[in-house]
Structures are given as structure tokens and as C-alpha cells.
Design a protein around this motif. Sequence first.
Motif, short mmCIF file in Angstrom:
data_model
loop_
_atom_site.label_atom_id
_atom_site.label_comp_id
_atom_site.label_asym_id
_atom_site.label_seq_id
_atom_site.Cartn_x
_atom_site.Cartn_y
_atom_site.Cartn_z
N SER A 188 44.65 -46.40 -85.05
CA SER A 188 43.45 -46.01 -84.30
C SER A 188 42.21 -46.46 -85.06
O SER A 188 42.28 -46.75 -86.26
CB SER A 188 43.41 -44.49 -84.10
N PRO A 189 41.04 -46.53 -84.40
CA PRO A 189 39.82 -46.95 -85.11
C PRO A 189 39.50 -46.08 -86.32
O PRO A 189 39.09 -46.60 -87.37
CB PRO A 189 38.73 -46.83 -84.04
N THR A 190 39.69 -44.76 -86.20
CA THR A 190 39.40 -43.89 -87.34
C THR A 190 40.40 -44.11 -88.48
O THR A 190 40.03 -44.02 -89.65
CB THR A 190 39.42 -42.42 -86.91
N MET A 191 41.65 -44.42 -88.15
CA MET A 191 42.63 -44.73 -89.18
C MET A 191 42.28 -46.05 -89.87
O MET A 191 42.47 -46.19 -91.08
CB MET A 191 44.04 -44.79 -88.57
N TYR A 192 41.77 -47.00 -89.10
CA TYR A 192 41.33 -48.28 -89.69
C TYR A 192 40.18 -48.03 -90.67
O TYR A 192 40.17 -48.57 -91.79
CB TYR A 192 40.89 -49.23 -88.58
N ILE A 193 39.23 -47.21 -90.26
CA ILE A 193 38.08 -46.90 -91.13
C ILE A 193 38.56 -46.19 -92.39
O ILE A 193 38.11 -46.50 -93.51
CB ILE A 193 37.07 -46.04 -90.36
N TYR A 194 39.47 -45.25 -92.24
CA TYR A 194 40.01 -44.52 -93.38
C TYR A 194 40.72 -45.48 -94.35
O TYR A 194 40.54 -45.39 -95.58
CB TYR A 194 40.98 -43.45 -92.89
N ALA A 195 41.51 -46.39 -93.79
CA ALA A 195 42.26 -47.34 -94.63
C ALA A 195 41.30 -48.25 -95.40
O ALA A 195 41.52 -48.51 -96.60
CB ALA A 195 43.21 -48.17 -93.77
N GLN A 196 40.25 -48.71 -94.75
CA GLN A 196 39.31 -49.60 -95.44
C GLN A 196 38.53 -48.86 -96.52
O GLN A 196 38.27 -49.42 -97.60
CB GLN A 196 38.33 -50.21 -94.42
N ALA A 197 38.17 -47.60 -96.25
CA ALA A 197 37.34 -46.86 -97.20
C ALA A 197 38.14 -46.33 -98.38
O ALA A 197 37.73 -46.46 -99.54
CB ALA A 197 36.62 -45.72 -96.48
N PHE A 198 39.30 -45.71 -98.12
CA PHE A 198 40.00 -44.96 -99.17
C PHE A 198 41.27 -45.64 -99.67
O PHE A 198 41.87 -45.16 -100.63
CB PHE A 198 40.33 -43.56 -98.65
N GLU A 199 41.69 -46.71 -99.03
CA GLU A 199 42.83 -47.46 -99.52
C GLU A 199 42.40 -48.82 -100.07
O GLU A 199 42.80 -49.21 -101.16
CB GLU A 199 43.88 -47.64 -98.41
N SER A 200 41.55 -49.52 -99.31
CA SER A 200 41.06 -50.83 -99.77
C SER A 200 39.77 -50.73 -100.57
O SER A 200 39.33 -51.73 -101.15
CB SER A 200 40.85 -51.76 -98.57
N ARG A 201 39.12 -49.57 -100.54
CA ARG A 201 37.85 -49.36 -101.24
C ARG A 201 36.76 -50.32 -100.76
O ARG A 201 35.87 -50.68 -101.50
CB ARG A 201 38.03 -49.51 -102.76
N ASP A 202 36.85 -50.72 -99.51
CA ASP A 202 35.82 -51.60 -98.93
C ASP A 202 34.89 -50.72 -98.10
O ASP A 202 34.98 -50.64 -96.88
CB ASP A 202 36.48 -52.66 -98.05
N TYR A 203 33.96 -50.07 -98.78
CA TYR A 203 33.09 -49.10 -98.12
C TYR A 203 32.11 -49.75 -97.15
O TYR A 203 31.73 -49.15 -96.15
CB TYR A 203 32.35 -48.28 -99.17
#
Length: 283
Positions: free
Chosen positions: A236-251
Motif C-alpha cells: 500500500s502507499p503507506t507501507m511504501y512510505i514506511y519502507a522508504q523512511a524506516f527501512e531504506s532511510r530515504d527520508y
Amino acid sequence: MVPFFVLFAAVTLAPLGYAAWMSLFREESSGLGFGGTERVFAGIGNFTEALTDPAFLGSFGHIAVYCLIYIPVMIGGALALALLVDSALTRAKRFFQIAYYLPHAVPGLVASIIWLYLYTPGLSPVTEALQGLGVHWNFFGADEALYSIVNVSAWQWIGYNMIIFYAGLQAIPRETLEAATVDGAGAFRTAFQVKVPMIRSTVVLTLLFTCVGAIQLFDAPKLIQLRATELGSEWSPTMYIYAQAFESRDYGLAAAASLLLALVAGLLSFVVTKLGNRWKAAA
């Protein structure tokens, strides 16, 4: 009204402004990465990357399919329950109102954990009962996981929206219903030709909130994805945002994706409101 605007600015406007600022930058590593990272100005680069990322665009496709199933089930189920509770034949109305509302009182994360247990073979009485009937259903299968997510959301929100519909039904003048009865309208005809048209505003408002909430879906798919790995961590879009922020650290990318999601939510609200106003005007 001052306390409201102060709180609104602190928890809504300020985070939006900070997200907009973060979306203009990205972190870049120097050399082989041993020299740390450096924040550089990216302009609209993060927005371009999000809009060209198949995972981000695909997440909206997943939510679109989810909405096509979830919204009719939730709105239809809540409206049907409200009409049943409002029926003159229903007894113990207060009990049913509380009983239907109780699932919404359970936090979304807890509800997802409960259903994750109920979906798990070997632990769930539901799967054992289905197997006893000769039904083999994999709640975490690639095709079935979507319905598992829809069920969790519907279970949690049908009762809440039923209360809203029921409140709207209670506001209908009793004289109108009595006139329909005198004219020979039965219970079914009164429900769908008198009651439902008179609560159109309530239905449109509920539909608006449901659509905006649906595209922000996170808890249920995030937990179910732990077992239904085919969903992916960016379903989902929110899961994508979560993955980028807290897994990839691409804030920066996460902030840009968040703003794009907010834009989609605003456009969806506008479309639903316009269509709802046309439906109400056609009454």
C-alpha cells in the motif's frame, strides 16, 4: 476557537511544512560510503523518483482493487445493519448498537493481531472449523490475502458507520414514515425508497471518510504481510512510505511520497464530494 487552531497548526500544518522541506533534499554517500552521508538539494528529484517507481504506482493499484471490494461491503453492510436496528420489529436496540460498535473500540493494530491469529492454521478455530466442513482456504495465499485484509477492515468499521447511519435514520420525521405506511408501503419499500433517500447526506459523508481512510490503509496489510509474503513490504502507499523512511532511510523520498499521497487524498475527496452533491441534488 484559538486552542483548535493552535493544535491544528502544531499537529497538521507544521508536519506538512516539515515534510515539504524534507522532500527537497536527499542523502548521498561520498566515496565508498565510509565518509558518511551528506544532505544535498534535490529539487523535485524525489517527486520524480516516486512517480516513476513501479512499486509506488503499483501500491495505488492495490488500494484501488481493495476499495472496489471493501467500500461496497462496508457501506452496504453498515446501512443494512442500521436499517435492521431501526426496524420496528427489532428488540433490544441499545444492545445491538453497543454490540456492533464494540469491534471499532478495539485499536486497529490489536484487531489486526487478533485476525492474524484467527487466520493462522493450527492455531485458529476458524481454519479448523472450515477444514471440518471440507473447505480449504488459505487466508495468506497470493489471491486470498486481499480478502483477508478487507475482512479485518470491514469487521472494525462496519459497526462505527452503522451508528452514523442509525443516527441519520432516527432524525427522519416519524410522520413521514407513518404516511408511507398509510399509503401501503411495506417495510422493504419504506426502507429503500423513503429512509435511504432521506439520509443521502449521511451516506455521502460516510463514503468520503471511507475513501480517504482506505487509501491510508496500513495496519492490516502490514501485519498480514508477515505471513502473506507475496504481498510485499510496499503493498500500500503507506507501507511504501514506511519502507522508504524506516527501512531504506530515504527520508526525502518518503516525504515526497507522503505529500503525493496527501494530494491524491485531496483529489479523491473533491471527486467524491462532487459526485455526492449530484446524487443529493437528484433527490
